[in-house]
Design a protein around this motif. Structure first.
Motif, PDB file in Angstrom:
ATOM      1  N   SER A  31      12.189  20.667  50.978  1.00 20.21           N
ATOM      2  CA  SER A  31      11.018  19.796  51.123  1.00 20.21           C
ATOM      3  C   SER A  31       9.736  20.608  51.025  1.00 20.21           C
ATOM      4  N   ASN A  32       9.682  21.702  51.769  1.00 18.42           N
ATOM      5  CA  ASN A  32       8.491  22.537  51.720  1.00 18.42           C
ATOM      6  C   ASN A  32       8.300  23.186  50.351  1.00 18.42           C
ATOM      7  N   LEU A  33       9.383  23.619  49.726  1.00 15.15           N
ATOM      8  CA  LEU A  33       9.246  24.238  48.409  1.00 15.15           C
ATOM      9  C   LEU A  33       8.789  23.246  47.356  1.00 15.15           C
ATOM     10  N   TYR A  38       4.565  21.529  43.753  1.00 14.60           N
ATOM     11  CA  TYR A  38       3.799  20.372  43.274  1.00 14.60           C
ATOM     12  C   TYR A  38       2.292  20.597  43.432  1.00 14.60           C
ATOM     13  N   ASN A  39       1.915  21.195  44.539  1.00 16.81           N
ATOM     14  CA  ASN A  39       0.491  21.404  44.804  1.00 16.81           C
ATOM     15  C   ASN A  39      -0.063  22.669  44.164  1.00 16.81           C
ATOM     16  N   ALA A  40       0.792  23.612  43.810  1.00 17.23           N
ATOM     17  CA  ALA A  40       0.323  24.868  43.222  1.00 17.23           C
ATOM     18  C   ALA A  40       0.162  24.779  41.708  1.00 17.23           C
ATOM     19  N   LEU A  41       1.003  23.996  41.050  1.00 15.28           N
ATOM     20  CA  LEU A  41       0.961  23.915  39.590  1.00 15.28           C
ATOM     21  C   LEU A  41       0.065  22.772  39.149  1.00 15.28           C
ATOM     22  N   ASN A  45       3.619  16.044  37.330  1.00 10.65           N
ATOM     23  CA  ASN A  45       3.697  14.748  38.006  1.00 10.65           C
ATOM     24  C   ASN A  45       4.970  14.600  38.835  1.00 10.65           C
ATOM     25  N   TRP A  46       5.810  15.649  38.860  1.00 11.07           N
ATOM     26  CA  TRP A  46       7.028  15.607  39.665  1.00 11.07           C
ATOM     27  C   TRP A  46       7.536  17.027  39.847  1.00 11.07           C
ATOM     28  N   ALA A  47       7.920  17.352  41.064  1.00  6.48           N
ATOM     29  CA  ALA A  47       8.523  18.650  41.353  1.00  6.48           C
ATOM     30  C   ALA A  47       9.521  18.454  42.475  1.00  6.48           C
ATOM     31  N   PHE A  63      11.588  16.042  47.045  1.00  3.15           N
ATOM     32  CA  PHE A  63      10.701  16.101  45.883  1.00  3.15           C
ATOM     33  C   PHE A  63       9.315  15.626  46.246  1.00  3.15           C
ATOM     34  N   GLN A  64       8.382  15.843  45.335  1.00 11.28           N
ATOM     35  CA  GLN A  64       7.017  15.323  45.386  1.00 11.28           C
ATOM     36  C   GLN A  64       6.761  14.631  44.055  1.00 11.28           C
ATOM     37  N   GLY A  65       6.136  13.454  44.092  1.00 12.36           N
ATOM     38  CA  GLY A  65       5.813  12.740  42.868  1.00 12.36           C
ATOM     39  C   GLY A  65       6.256  11.297  42.951  1.00 12.36           C
ATOM     40  N   GLN A  66       6.358  10.676  41.777  1.00 12.21           N
ATOM     41  CA  GLN A  66       6.776   9.281  41.693  1.00 12.21           C
ATOM     42  C   GLN A  66       8.253   9.133  42.069  1.00 12.21           C
TER      43      GLN A  66
END
Length: 158
Positions: A31-33, A38-41, A45-47, A63-66
């Motif tokens: 989750s943290n990775l 997602y916030n570094a690159l 739109n999805w990581a 994940f982060q994103g849609q």
């Protein structure tokens, strides 16, 4: 790869290591990775991660994103191909990739790296972009450093 790109990924890998050091919970670490990536690159739109749930399929992980596809068969799509071949996947235009699974119609390019523990693939890191040809081999090499940090950590806690 330019030295600026290498330094960015080297920093990202160090940040990843510090985030997961001392924590054995896989869900918390992934989750943290995913949030870190997602916030570094830029222009993604999805990581996140897909984890091998059965010998024949991946299941959605942190994940982060849609919203995303929940299950992907091994050998299907970019993620499933990464598992079946054991190779990093760099896809400049997902619409040209045979059997691409369109979880988000906005995604145009993708990079997927297998994650191994004790030489067995346990899942993949998947990053999508709405921009065609967003990723390069330099990105794959840099993200491989981050995946190596994760793999070492997982092996220590397996």
């Amino acid at each position: 790869m330019s030295s600026a790109e290498f330094q960015d990924y080297a920093l990202l890998s160090r940040q990843a290591k510090s985030l997961i050091d001392g924590e054995a919970n896989v869900v918390a670490n992934l989750s943290n990775l995913s949030a870190l990536i997602y916030n570094a690159l830029d222009r993604v739109n999805w990581a996140g991660f897909y984890l091998l749930d059965t010998p024949d399929g991946l299941v959605l992980g942190p994940f982060q994103g849609q919203v995303a596809c929940v299950r992907i068969p091994v050998g299907k799509g970019v993620c499933g191909t990464a598992v079946s071949t054991g190779e990093d996947q760099l896809v400049m235009d997902v619409h040209e990739f045979p059997g691409h699974i369109a979880c988000d119609a906005a995604s145009a390019s993708e990079v997927v790296l297998p994650i191994r523990v004790r030489e067995q693939i346990i899942g993949v890191l998947d990053i999508d972009s709405p921009e065609i040809a967003r990723f390069s081999q330099a990105d794959v090499d840099g993200l491989r450093m981050l995946v190596d940090v994760l793999q070492q950590h997982l092996e220590q806690h397996a």
